[in-house]
Design an enzyme around this catalytic site. Structure first.
Site, PDB file in Angstrom:
ATOM      1  N   THR A 110     -11.427  10.510   0.276  1.00  0.00           N
ATOM      2  CA  THR A 110     -10.505  11.217  -0.605  1.00  0.00           C
ATOM      3  C   THR A 110      -9.986  10.357  -1.739  1.00  0.00           C
ATOM      4  OG1 THR A 110      -8.714  10.634   0.873  1.00  0.00           O
ATOM      5  CG2 THR A 110      -9.718  12.771   1.200  1.00  0.00           C
ATOM      6  N   THR A 186     -10.589   6.756   5.302  1.00  0.00           N
ATOM      7  CA  THR A 186      -9.846   5.673   5.960  1.00  0.00           C
ATOM      8  C   THR A 186     -10.085   5.602   7.464  1.00  0.00           C
ATOM      9  OG1 THR A 186      -7.930   7.125   6.130  1.00  0.00           O
ATOM     10  CG2 THR A 186      -8.014   5.617   4.257  1.00  0.00           C
ATOM     11  N   LYS A 265      -6.818   0.416  11.254  1.00  0.00           N
ATOM     12  CA  LYS A 265      -5.946   1.526  10.876  1.00  0.00           C
ATOM     13  C   LYS A 265      -4.960   1.737  12.021  1.00  0.00           C
ATOM     14  CE  LYS A 265      -6.000   6.276   9.177  1.00  0.00           C
ATOM     15  NZ  LYS A 265      -6.780   7.465   8.817  1.00  0.00           N
TER      16      LYS A 265
END
Lengths: 464, 662
Positions: A110, A186, A265
């Protein structure tokens, strides 16, 4: 029906029949009267395929969308047709010979995107012109070339993608890029950063992975700033390694460069989701400067020849241990032909005793079993307790403070080279890109506990 | 003096967007408590906004304008009322169905048709009032109508949406917001452009307020309802006066805006007359004139004055202050002499329009924001400075001059903004959002956004509203205010009392109690709408009294009307101990029981009254004093009429005796 050309995109069953009956289609500008006499004027939008077949979606003149039940439609009159051409204004990216050349490789995600009506999803938009239209600041930083390698969500990245990506990086370096940015979703950015750290060694220039936690179709998106930070890193930073460049705090302040093998993450949705684990990040990327937080990184050197080594065996897995795990899980993996298992063990690297025989069978079958820790921080230290010593005797090799996902990526890469157990374990325990570090600094572990007076005091005085 | 205006002749048109917070336990898209306000914070976030494309592929004009302002946006967070959703670090949870129910109920009260599938949209706001950069909002009802002044006020649509942050400070390039209110559910009722005079605007705001409050499912109190008022005149354009906090402010604001538009249209004609017909014809040339004012005594143009102001106002470089050193910049407005002092709103001129834009968009907010040739300061040497300035800018007699000052980059932006405002003036009235002030004036807030700022919320699935759900909510719908007002009027309740009871949610209680006790609506309305209101103002905790107590009290009044005289001490006693039944209070005070020998005190009361009376030969005065002496002990036990009659009789008797004696 080809869904690209279907004039009733996303409509099925009753709703499709109703639209057909009224002789209107998606993007028809219509005047609708329902059974209560209410008048709706607007454009028929495509409908998400996952929704029911009872409603027609109308974008009203004031911009709102409403869903109208097909049984309540009395009159539908087409007064025009207005197909949306959703496009970022494209402007030619200016070329300036004095600026560094950066290549942006697109994998999906994105970082720059637009909406898809049919699914409600966000689709990437990527040409330099589009990017320049959306983030004009980029033109002051570098000359930008973009290449869309694939358009997949990051959870769909796998072996083939890694191989293609590593080769593409090698080609861009060979072609003289001053830095490479990789746009990436991500979710698995950490995995890709880790595998690229092994597949592209000795890079002469920065290889920067970047994404966004808030999609770029939102005004508050972190995409533009992340993109600016990452492109600046690729163009100017003195770090010739695979790094992740994402928000430091959740505030719009600075980015952090995390080493590809040590980054994870850590929040499903926060902007500042990426954290370096067990060490400090390499640098802070500010508005006009880089602040290096360590001396221990490979410098940029354009004459250095990279070692591009794209191999990958995906017959590997992570076994996330939990109390009461049954040994048949391990047997099943062996039976299904898995060649490498990373155990994410408890504490210092432990599993329960009933698993021992199964692990012994696995090792005997030539499966390579290594141990990382599910605590993420800290070392697998299997000499401390009997359990650890027993496991090592079974042939399970501890990987010190290698992150479980990094271990999986490395094991897959190593198994692409050799199946020789001793060689596999030698490679696994020999650090290539700081995936194992000799020591853990005390500021490499800082999960501050909210609610404590001193923590809250610190938080109060700083941008989150 | 407020100038008058013939609204019909001017083609005055006005519609409302009435915002009303809903009374729900939690916020609209997360589980934070709703209605919990805090004045302190324990965390801060810094953000910026960047415009994005709408669904139909266009950038919204407002969005681009907001981006030009380069605002640093600061959010103040408190863990008590804000979670990571409000920070825009967590996607929305499923929409609060309690809020949807209340919104549907409100729609039904407003006579709306309920949409079949509620689709959440994102409405862009780049001023920072919402950290996502958009407000989540959805149409719930359309096509409503309510009776108004013998005609119909149409309700175009009702949306349910999340409330925004509260503004704490807006200076230069930095705006600070408190996030406690953010995400609370509210409904926005949009009326048609049906209002024809400023008085109608106030009345319509109050009417919609009463409709909302009739259900008891909305919040009341400061900030719980706010309205945007859309105004235009014939030939003008829609201007939104945003966040009018009180209905009473509306008439002056609306009048002022209509007046402003009429004047801006006259200015447009004047500009056309001067040959400024298209946007390209406006020429604004500006240059740095800092040196020219090196020895000035105009306080705002001195570097020292600037330094002092920056320090006193705590304007931080990189936050409130824009880029570059302190500079003075002057713009020549070719052929525009006289337009700067063109009247706009009452007591305002066109230069105020320029100042508004410069303040908001260039971030230059040191009063008076700009100086100009038609109101030049008269400090020593200022006249000659202006003359030199005009020379430097090569001004002819038909040219006007504007001067701005501050960080260099902002002064350049300011001059461009001045040009753009004149470009708008050539076309008449720009679509704007304007900020209201108590004195009836308004100032520029931002360009009015259009439909291009709307796009679907991809994070939220639509909510299907089945007809059964609508029917379930329609069943127990409370009486609509106009029906109740008619009924109350017929029962003899004054309109002001009826309105107050409906607004404060007391009407439902009045009706329930009247039905339960057989008391007249008029009496109960008087008790709640006048008497209790007075006691509440005196600090008596009447709101703590549960409904059964009121029921007992009204029953007691019906059974023994003499108790009505003692309503005040009785209510005070009940309010002090709301847990004890009314009968207990009556017994404890012997209320409602006539004391056996109270008439024996008559003689003593008369004697004392005669003593005190300054005109001893005035029997009416003596009787009044005697009654005043007797009544406190007899309140709620013997009817005042009866006591008065007894006093009169006793007085007549004693007078007669004295006459006999004489």
């Amino acid at each position: 029906m080809n869904e690209m050309t279907d004039p009733l995109k996303g409509y099925k069953g009753k709703a499709r029949a109703a639209l057909t009956r009224f002789g209107v289609k998606v993007w028809s500008d219509v005047r609708v009267v329902n059974d209560a006499g209410s008048v709706f004027e607007g454009v028929i939008l495509p409908r998400s395929e996952s929704l029911d077949d009872l409603h027609v979606v109308l974008k009203l003149k004031n911009g709102y969308n409403v869903g109208l039940h097909v049984d309540r439609l009395e009159h539908v009159t087409e007064v025009g047709y207005k197909e949306a051409r959703y496009k970022i204004p494209e402007k030619e990216f200016p070329a300036r010979p004095s600026l560094p050349n950066v290549t942006l490789l697109g994998t999906g995600g994105t970082i720059a995107s637009r909406l898809d009506y049919r699914t409600g999803a966000v689709i990437p938009a990527f040409t330099p012109g589009e990017l320049y239209g959306a983030v004009p600041e980029l033109a002051d930083i570098c000359n930008l070339t973009t290449k869309k390698i694939f358009g997949v969500f990051s959870e769909n990245m796998a072996k083939e993608n890694y191989l293609v990506l590593a080769k593409a990086i090698g080609e861009e370096i060979a072609a003289g890029a001053d830095g490479i940015v990789i746009g990436h979703g991500t979710d698995t950015m950490g995995h890709t950063a880790a595998i690229l750290s092994f597949m592209v060694q000795e890079s002469p220039v920065p290889i920067v992975l970047v994404g966004s936690q808030r999609s770029s179709d939102r005004p508050s998106s972190d995409a533009a700033l992340n993109l600016i930070h990452s492109v600046r890193t690729a163009a100017y930073a003195d770090v010739a390694e695979v790094v992740i460049c994402m928000f430091g705090p959740t505030s719009d302040r600075y980015g952090l460069l995390h080493r590809g093998t040590r980054c994870r993450k850590m929040h499903s949705s926060y902007r500042s989701t990426f954290r370096t684990i067990g060490d400090v990040p390499l640098a802070i990327v500010g508005r006009d400067s880089f602040q290096y937080l360590t001396d221990d990184y490979r410098r940029r050197d354009k004459v250095r020849v990279p070692l591009v080594d794209p191999v990958y065996d995906d017959r590997t897995t992570i076994l996330y241990y939990y109390p009461g795990m049954k040994p048949d899980l391990v047997d099943a993996l062996v039976e299904k032909g898995y060649r490498g298992i990373v155990i994410a063990g408890t504490g210092l690297g432990h599993v329960n005793k009933p698993l021992y025989p199964a692990l012994e069978r696995a090792v005997a079958a030539g499966v390579h079993v290594v141990m990382a820790v599910q605590t993420l921080w800290g070392f697998a230290q299997m000499y401390v307790y009997d359990t650890g010593r027993d496991l090592m005797e079974l042939g399970i090799v501890p990987l010190d403070n290698m992150l479980p996902e990094t271990a999986l990526m490395k094991l897959s890469w190593v198994l692409g080279h050799t199946d020789d157990h001793a060689e596999v374990m030698r490679l696994m325990t020999t650090p290539i890109s700081h995936e194992i570090t000799p020591r853990e600094p005390h500021n490499g572990y800082l999960v501050m506990q909210g609610g404590l007076p001193e923590t809250d005091e610190w938080v109060r005085g700083h941008w989150k | 003096m407020i100038p008058t205006l013939d609204y019909a002749e001017a083609g005055f048109v006005c519609g409302l967007e009435v915002h009303q917070q809903l009374l729900t336990r939690t916020k609209l898209f997360c589980r934070c408590p709703a209605g919990l306000y805090t004045e302190t914070h324990d965390g801060t976030v810094l953000r910026h906004m960047r415009p994005t494309l709408s669904e139909l592929g266009e950038y919204d004009g407002t969005a681009l304008m907001e981006f030009k302002t380069k605002k640093n946006i600061v959010y103040l967070l408190n863990v008590k009322n804000v979670c990571t959703y409000e920070m825009d670090d967590t996607p929305p949870f499923l929409v609060n169905q309690e809020a949807i129910d209340v919104a549907i109920e409100q729609c039904l009260m407003l006579g709306c048709d309920i949409v079949d599938e509620v689709q959440i949209a994102r409405k862009q706001y780049l001023d920072g009032s919402i950290p996502t950069g958009f407000q989540r909002t959805a149409v719930v009802g359309v096509n409503g109508r309510i009776p108004f002044r013998g005609r119909t006020l149409s309700v175009t649509q009702v949306t349910v949406e999340e409330d925004s942050c509260r503004e704490v400070r807006d200076r230069g390039h930095c705006i600070v917001w408190r996030a406690d209110r953010l995400g609370m559910p509210l409904i926005e009722t949009v009326t048609g452009p049906d209002l024809r005079t400023p008085d109608e605007v106030e009345e319509a705001i109050l009417l919609i307020g009463r409709v909302c409050r009739s259900t008891g499912h909305v919040r009341t109190g400061l900030g719980a309802s706010r309205q945007d008022v859309n105004v235009s005149v014939r030939g003008g354009r829609r201007v939104e006066i945003k966040g009018v906090p009180k209905a009473g402010w509306a008439p002056a604001l609306v009048h002022g805006e209509a007046w402003r538009q009429v004047n801006l249209l006259k200015l447009r004609d004047e500009l056309h007359r001067r040959g400024f017909a298209d946007p390209g014809s406006i020429r604004v040339d500006s240059q740095d004139v800092t040196q020219l004012f090196a020895a000035t005594e105009i306080p705002v143009l001195t570097a020292e004055g600037w330094g002092r102001w920056v320090e006193a106002e705590r304007m931080r470089p990189g936050f409130e202050l824009g880029k570059g050193p302190f500079r003075i910049r002057a713009a020549r407005l070719a052929g525009l002499a006289g337009t700067l002092s063109w009247p706009t709103q009452p007591e305002h001129v066109f230069a105020h329009e320029l100042a508004g834009r410069v303040r908001v968009i260039a971030g230059l907010d040191q009063p008076p924001v700009l100086l100009h040739s038609e109101a030049w300061p008269d400090t020593r040497g200022a006249r000659s400075e202006l003359k030199r300035l005009r020379g430097r800018l090569r001004c002819g007699p038909d040219d006007a001059v504007v001067v701005v000052w501050g960080p260099e980059e902002d002064t350049v932006t300011a001059c461009e903004e001045i040009r753009l405002r004149y470009v708008d003036a050539v076309q008449g009235v720009p679509n704007e959002t304007r900020q209201p002030f108590a004195d009836g004036s308004t100032d520029f807030e931002r360009i009015l956004p259009g439909p291009d700022r709307m796009y679907p919320d991809t994070d939220s699935p639509p909510t299907r509203v089945a007809r059964e759900r609508v029917a379930r909510l329609a069943g127990p719908l409370p009486e609509r205010p106009w029906d109740r007002e008619a009924r109350y009027a017929a029962a003899g309740v004054p309109a002001s009392t009826a309105h107050w009871l409906i607004r404060r949610g007391g009407a439902a209680v009045v009706d329930r109690l009247a039905a339960a006790t057989g008391a007249s609506v008029r009496d109960v309305a008087f008790l709640f709408g006048e008497r209790l209101k007075g006691l509440r103002r005196k600090g008596v905790p009447v709101d703590a009294v549960p409904e059964p107590r009121w029921e007992e009290l009204l029953h007691a009044f019906a059974a023994r009307p003499v108790l009505k005289q003692a309503w005040e001490p009785l209510v005070r006693a009940v309010a002090a101990e709301p847990g004890s039944p009314v009968a207990g209070h009556l017994a404890a005070r012997g209320l409602g029981e006539e004391p056996a020998a109270w008439r024996t005190g008559l003689a003593e009361a008369l004697a004392s009254a005669r003593e005190k009376a300054y005109r001893k030969d005035d029997p009416a005065l003596v009787a009044r004093l005697a009654l005043a002496r007797l009544m406190p002990g007899l309140l709620g036990r013997v009817a005042a009429d009866e006591v008065a009659a007894a006093v009169s009789a006793a007085l007549a008797e004693s007078t007669r005796r004295e006459e006999v004696r004489a």
